[in-house]
Scaffold this motif. Structure first.
Motif, PDB file in Angstrom:
ATOM      1  N   ALA A 111      -2.102  -1.586  -8.940  1.00 17.45           N
ATOM      2  CA  ALA A 111      -2.623  -0.431  -8.212  1.00 17.45           C
ATOM      3  C   ALA A 111      -4.105  -0.568  -7.890  1.00 17.45           C
ATOM      4  O   ALA A 111      -4.537  -0.305  -6.769  1.00 17.45           O
ATOM      5  N   ASP A 112      -4.887  -0.979  -8.890  1.00 15.04           N
ATOM      6  CA  ASP A 112      -6.334  -1.002  -8.706  1.00 15.04           C
ATOM      7  C   ASP A 112      -6.959  -1.912  -9.762  1.00 15.04           C
ATOM      8  O   ASP A 112      -6.259  -2.551 -10.551  1.00 15.04           O
ATOM      9  N   LEU A 113      -8.290  -1.954  -9.790  1.00 16.00           N
ATOM     10  CA  LEU A 113      -8.999  -2.827 -10.718  1.00 16.00           C
ATOM     11  C   LEU A 113      -8.736  -2.440 -12.175  1.00 16.00           C
ATOM     12  O   LEU A 113      -8.604  -3.314 -13.039  1.00 16.00           O
ATOM     13  N   TYR A 169       0.349  -8.178  -8.131  1.00 14.84           N
ATOM     14  CA  TYR A 169       0.116  -6.915  -7.417  1.00 14.84           C
ATOM     15  C   TYR A 169      -0.040  -5.805  -8.439  1.00 14.84           C
ATOM     16  O   TYR A 169       0.811  -5.650  -9.321  1.00 14.84           O
ATOM     17  N   ASP A 181      -5.998  -1.151 -13.356  1.00 12.91           N
ATOM     18  CA  ASP A 181      -4.648  -1.642 -13.634  1.00 12.91           C
ATOM     19  C   ASP A 181      -4.670  -3.155 -13.860  1.00 12.91           C
ATOM     20  O   ASP A 181      -4.000  -3.679 -14.752  1.00 12.91           O
ATOM     21  N   GLY A 194       1.662   2.163  -3.517  1.00 18.95           N
ATOM     22  CA  GLY A 194       0.558   2.285  -4.450  1.00 18.95           C
ATOM     23  C   GLY A 194       0.031   0.998  -5.050  1.00 18.95           C
ATOM     24  O   GLY A 194      -0.647   1.029  -6.074  1.00 18.95           O
ATOM     25  N   GLY A 245      -2.513  -1.391  -4.347  1.00 19.42           N
ATOM     26  CA  GLY A 245      -3.661  -1.644  -3.488  1.00 19.42           C
ATOM     27  C   GLY A 245      -4.476  -2.870  -3.833  1.00 19.42           C
ATOM     28  O   GLY A 245      -5.392  -3.228  -3.101  1.00 19.42           O
ATOM     29  N   LEU A 246      -4.177  -3.531  -4.942  1.00 20.38           N
ATOM     30  CA  LEU A 246      -4.951  -4.707  -5.334  1.00 20.38           C
ATOM     31  C   LEU A 246      -4.014  -5.889  -5.555  1.00 20.38           C
ATOM     32  O   LEU A 246      -3.009  -5.771  -6.260  1.00 20.38           O
ATOM     33  N   LEU A 270       0.819  -1.212   0.000  1.00 23.74           N
ATOM     34  CA  LEU A 270       0.000   0.000   0.000  1.00 23.74           C
ATOM     35  C   LEU A 270       0.852   1.262   0.000  1.00 23.74           C
ATOM     36  O   LEU A 270       0.484   2.262  -0.612  1.00 23.74           O
TER      37      LEU A 270
END
Length: 171
Positions: free
Chosen positions: A114-116, A112, A118, A63, A65-66, A60
Motif C-alpha cells: 500500500a505505502d512506505l 506490491y 506497509d 490500494g 500504491g507502492l 492503484l
C-alpha cells in the motif's frame, strides 16, 4: 516441448491480449472453424502452453500504491537454506514474482504494498526475519514505462490469410 505452427502462434498472440474472447471470435480471427480452433486451444492447454487465464487488475484501484524490486542475498547456498527461503517467499502475498539470479544477489523480488509504512512492515517483520537472508537492497518504482503480460512470441513467417485452409478445418 510442443511444436507450434503459425496458426498456434497467431492464436496465442490473440489470447494474450484478449483472454475473454469467445471461441467463435477467436476462430474468426485465426481463420479456423470454431471446432478446429477449440481443438487447438484444448491441445495448447493440455500441453501446458496455455497455463491459465487471469484478469489484469490496476494496483492503484485496489490500494497498492507502492511497488518495489528487492534484491536478496542469502547467507549460504545450501539446499536447506534455499528451500526454506523459497517456502517463505511463496507464502508472502506482497511478493508477486521471485526470480533466482546470477551475479552478486541471489533473488529478485517484485513487491506490491500500500505505502512506505506497509513496505517497512514487510521488510522488517518478514524479509529480514527470514532465516538465511544476509543482505537486502530495495529500489522503488517511480513510474512504470512499460508493463505487458504478453510474451514476445516468435513471429510466423506468413500470417494465416482468410483463405488459409488446413485440411479438415473448413470455415
Amino acid at each position: 516441448m510442443t511444436a507450434l505452427d503459425r496458426i498456434d502462434l497467431h492464436l496465442l498472440a490473440v489470447l494474450q491480449t484478449e483472454g475473454r474472447i469467445t471461441n467463435a471470435e477467436l476462430a474468426e480471427r485465426v481463420n479456423l472453424s470454431p471446432s478446429a480452433c477449440l481443438r487447438r486451444l484444448q491441445r495448447l492447454e493440455a500441453d501446458q502452453v496455455v497455463t491459465g487465464y487471469a484478469a489484469q487488475v490496476d494496483p492503484l484501484a485496489v490500494g497498492l500504491g507502492l511497488q518495489a524490486f528487492v534484491r536478496v542475498q542469502l547467507v549460504k547456498h545450501e539446499a536447506e537454506v534455499i528451500e526454506r527461503f523459497v517456502e517463505r517467499v511463496n507464502g508472502w502475498d506482497e511478493v508477486v514474482a521471485c526470480h533466482a539470479l546470477t551475479g552478486d544477489m541471489d533473488y529478485l523480488l517484485h513487491v506490491y504494498v500500500a505505502d512506505l509504512a506497509d513496505f517497512s512492515r514487510f521488510l522488517l517483520d518478514r524479509l529480514l526475519n527470514a532465516a538465511g537472508v544476509a543482505d537486502v537492497n530495495s529500489s522503488f518504482v517511480l513510474r512504470t514505462v512499460k508493463r505487458s503480460p504478453s510474451l514476445p512470441l516468435p513471429r510466423a513467417e506468413n500470417p494465416p490469410s482468410p483463405s488459409h485452409n488446413v485440411a479438415g478445418n473448413r470455415r
